[in-house]
Design a protein around this motif. Structure first.
Motif, PDB file in Angstrom:
ATOM      1  N   GLN A 105       0.799  -1.219   0.000  1.00  0.00           N
ATOM      2  CA  GLN A 105       0.000   0.000   0.000  1.00  0.00           C
ATOM      3  C   GLN A 105       0.834   1.272   0.000  1.00  0.00           C
ATOM      4  O   GLN A 105       0.389   2.311  -0.455  1.00  0.00           O
ATOM      5  N   SER A 106       2.054   1.212   0.539  1.00  0.00           N
ATOM      6  CA  SER A 106       2.874   2.413   0.645  1.00  0.00           C
ATOM      7  C   SER A 106       4.343   2.009   0.700  1.00  0.00           C
ATOM      8  O   SER A 106       4.681   0.958   1.248  1.00  0.00           O
ATOM      9  N   VAL A 107       5.197   2.858   0.123  1.00  0.00           N
ATOM     10  CA  VAL A 107       6.642   2.618   0.078  1.00  0.00           C
ATOM     11  C   VAL A 107       7.346   3.926   0.423  1.00  0.00           C
ATOM     12  O   VAL A 107       6.951   4.991  -0.046  1.00  0.00           O
ATOM     13  N   SER A 108       8.414   3.831   1.222  1.00  0.00           N
ATOM     14  CA  SER A 108       9.179   5.025   1.573  1.00  0.00           C
ATOM     15  C   SER A 108      10.644   4.665   1.796  1.00  0.00           C
ATOM     16  O   SER A 108      10.946   3.689   2.479  1.00  0.00           O
ATOM     17  N   GLY A 149      -6.297   1.461   3.286  1.00  0.00           N
ATOM     18  CA  GLY A 149      -4.927   1.890   3.027  1.00  0.00           C
ATOM     19  C   GLY A 149      -4.188   2.450   4.226  1.00  0.00           C
ATOM     20  O   GLY A 149      -4.684   3.334   4.905  1.00  0.00           O
ATOM     21  N   ALA A 150      -3.010   1.934   4.469  1.00  0.00           N
ATOM     22  CA  ALA A 150      -2.104   2.470   5.482  1.00  0.00           C
ATOM     23  C   ALA A 150      -0.921   3.096   4.750  1.00  0.00           C
ATOM     24  O   ALA A 150      -0.532   2.643   3.676  1.00  0.00           O
ATOM     25  N   ARG A 151      -0.333   4.128   5.313  1.00  0.00           N
ATOM     26  CA  ARG A 151       0.798   4.818   4.696  1.00  0.00           C
ATOM     27  C   ARG A 151       1.951   4.885   5.677  1.00  0.00           C
ATOM     28  O   ARG A 151       1.753   4.901   6.896  1.00  0.00           O
ATOM     29  N   VAL A 152       3.156   4.961   5.142  1.00  0.00           N
ATOM     30  CA  VAL A 152       4.357   5.054   5.965  1.00  0.00           C
ATOM     31  C   VAL A 152       5.277   6.105   5.362  1.00  0.00           C
ATOM     32  O   VAL A 152       5.325   6.274   4.135  1.00  0.00           O
ATOM     33  N   CYS A 153       5.990   6.837   6.215  1.00  0.00           N
ATOM     34  CA  CYS A 153       7.030   7.753   5.744  1.00  0.00           C
ATOM     35  C   CYS A 153       8.113   7.849   6.815  1.00  0.00           C
ATOM     36  O   CYS A 153       7.848   7.721   8.003  1.00  0.00           O
ATOM     37  N   ALA A 162       6.709   7.275  10.591  1.00  0.00           N
ATOM     38  CA  ALA A 162       5.344   7.647  10.956  1.00  0.00           C
ATOM     39  C   ALA A 162       4.419   6.854  10.043  1.00  0.00           C
ATOM     40  O   ALA A 162       4.704   6.690   8.845  1.00  0.00           O
ATOM     41  N   THR A 163       3.347   6.333  10.608  1.00  0.00           N
ATOM     42  CA  THR A 163       2.361   5.612   9.808  1.00  0.00           C
ATOM     43  C   THR A 163       0.985   6.187  10.065  1.00  0.00           C
ATOM     44  O   THR A 163       0.712   6.741  11.124  1.00  0.00           O
ATOM     45  N   THR A 164       0.131   6.071   9.082  1.00  0.00           N
ATOM     46  CA  THR A 164      -1.281   6.405   9.242  1.00  0.00           C
ATOM     47  C   THR A 164      -2.076   5.200   8.738  1.00  0.00           C
ATOM     48  O   THR A 164      -1.624   4.470   7.860  1.00  0.00           O
TER      49      THR A 164
END
Length: 169
Positions: A105-108, A149-153, A162-164
């Protein structure tokens, strides 16, 4: 088109990820915007300067490496991360496979580009060493309980993330 990323090294280079399994690279020439906002200015389409056949399935995320000028990362519908050297995009330089059991879902990237963090629909947060052979996650932890969806940065130069995301409720 599912995602886009501007190169941090070249203001005219954009990458896009698509439902067709392609990573496209675009050169956006500043001259194309001459007259922007003026009466009778007509927008025009661009053609990609390179096409990378990333997957037989979709490519959901694309991200340029923060320090390596010619490296781009893509998260494919096959549940793998792939890194390409844009000087020879025919084959991925590295494939980080086997760790994800569902859609990424997310890549950082971290500040130096050595580590990659991902969130996945399987509700796990994973950390990868982009330089290590093998491609398995070096760390994995429970993330947000919901499947939305979860996000990471990465938090700048700090060694923190940090994740949401969503709870099960």
């Amino acid at each position: 088109m599912l995602d886009t990323a501007w190169s941090p090294h070249d203001d005219a280079l954009v990458a896009s990820a698509g439902d067709d399994g392609q990573l496209l690279l675009w050169k956006v020439d500043a001259a194309a915007f001459d007259g922007w906002g003026a009466d009778k200015w007509v927008p025009r389409d661009f053609e990609p300067v390179a096409r990378i056949g990333a997957s037989a399935r979709r490519v959901g995320q694309v991200l340029f490496h923060p320090t390596a000028r010619q490296v781009v990362c893509g998260a494919t519908g096959d549940h793998v991360l792939k890194l390409w050297d844009l000087n020879c995009p025919e084959e991925p330089q590295r494939t980080l496979a086997g760790a994800h059991s569902d859609a990424i879902q997310s890549v950082s990237f971290d500040f130096s580009g050595n580590m990659i963090a991902t969130t996945c629909r399987d509700r796990r947060l994973r950390l990868f060493d982009a330089r290590a052979p093998g491609g398995d996650a070096v760390r994995s932890a429970e993330s947000h309980g919901g499947i939305k969806g979860a996000r990471v940065c990465w938090l700048g130069q700090l060694d923190r993330l940090a994740t949401t995301g969503f709870s099960k409720m």
